[in-house]
Write a protein that holds these residues in place. Sequence first.
Motif, mmCIF file in Angstrom:
data_model
loop_
_atom_site.group_PDB
_atom_site.id
_atom_site.type_symbol
_atom_site.label_atom_id
_atom_site.label_comp_id
_atom_site.label_asym_id
_atom_site.label_seq_id
_atom_site.Cartn_x
_atom_site.Cartn_y
_atom_site.Cartn_z
ATOM 1 N N LYS A 134 0.838 -1.206 0.000
ATOM 2 C CA LYS A 134 0.000 0.000 0.000
ATOM 3 C C LYS A 134 0.873 1.256 0.000
ATOM 4 N N ILE A 135 1.904 1.264 0.827
ATOM 5 C CA ILE A 135 2.787 2.432 0.919
ATOM 6 C C ILE A 135 3.483 2.676 -0.414
ATOM 7 N N PHE A 136 4.035 1.620 -1.015
ATOM 8 C CA PHE A 136 4.760 1.795 -2.274
ATOM 9 C C PHE A 136 3.827 2.148 -3.425
ATOM 10 N N GLN A 137 2.581 1.761 -3.357
ATOM 11 C CA GLN A 137 1.613 2.202 -4.368
ATOM 12 C C GLN A 137 1.492 3.727 -4.319
ATOM 13 N N HIS A 138 1.404 4.279 -3.119
ATOM 14 C CA HIS A 138 1.306 5.736 -2.979
ATOM 15 C C HIS A 138 2.605 6.413 -3.389
ATOM 16 N N ILE A 139 3.720 5.805 -3.049
ATOM 17 C CA ILE A 139 5.020 6.373 -3.411
ATOM 18 C C ILE A 139 5.169 6.412 -4.930
ATOM 19 N N LEU B 186 11.436 0.771 6.427
ATOM 20 C CA LEU B 186 10.844 1.289 5.201
ATOM 21 C C LEU B 186 11.719 2.396 4.621
ATOM 22 N N TYR B 187 12.262 3.240 5.489
ATOM 23 C CA TYR B 187 13.164 4.302 5.033
ATOM 24 C C TYR B 187 14.345 3.705 4.260
ATOM 25 N N TYR B 188 14.946 2.666 4.805
ATOM 26 C CA TYR B 188 16.096 2.039 4.139
ATOM 27 C C TYR B 188 15.693 1.404 2.805
ATOM 28 N N GLN B 189 14.529 0.791 2.761
ATOM 29 C CA GLN B 189 14.054 0.210 1.505
ATOM 30 C C GLN B 189 13.772 1.304 0.479
ATOM 31 N N LEU B 190 13.160 2.374 0.919
ATOM 32 C CA LEU B 190 12.857 3.502 0.041
ATOM 33 C C LEU B 190 14.146 4.105 -0.522
ATOM 34 N N GLU B 191 15.132 4.280 0.325
ATOM 35 C CA GLU B 191 16.405 4.854 -0.109
ATOM 36 C C GLU B 191 17.142 3.920 -1.065
ATOM 37 N N ALA B 192 17.014 2.603 -0.878
ATOM 38 C CA ALA B 192 17.666 1.637 -1.762
ATOM 39 C C ALA B 192 17.011 1.619 -3.142
ATOM 40 N N GLU B 193 15.681 1.728 -3.170
ATOM 41 C CA GLU B 193 14.964 1.639 -4.438
ATOM 42 C C GLU B 193 14.848 2.979 -5.170
ATOM 43 N N TYR B 194 14.849 4.066 -4.422
ATOM 44 C CA TYR B 194 14.704 5.415 -4.996
ATOM 45 C C TYR B 194 15.736 6.344 -4.347
#
Length: 86
Positions: free
Chosen positions: A26-31, A51-59
């Motif tokens: 759900k979070i990544f859909q919004h991102i 989630l912050y670390y995953q977000l930074e790794a992917e984007y």
Amino acid sequence: MCEQNADLSDEEIDVRSLIPAQRHAKIFQHIDELAFGASFVLVNDHDPKPLYYQLEAEYPKQFSWTYLERGPEVWRVEIGRVQKAA
């Protein structure tokens, strides 16, 4: 399009009622749908630091992350999409 950004900036995504397997989806859909300059507030029942670390790794360097509330029962984080450096 600017109106859509304003709407997303005010949006709160509360994932506390979802099972963990559904939260990141759900979070990544919004991102993925977030326009440059827009943001939303994530509401969670624990610190979403992984989630912050995953977000930074992917984007890398594409999102801001600002804690608005840090527990102990509720965490609120504003996540915003920033312009890429030129």
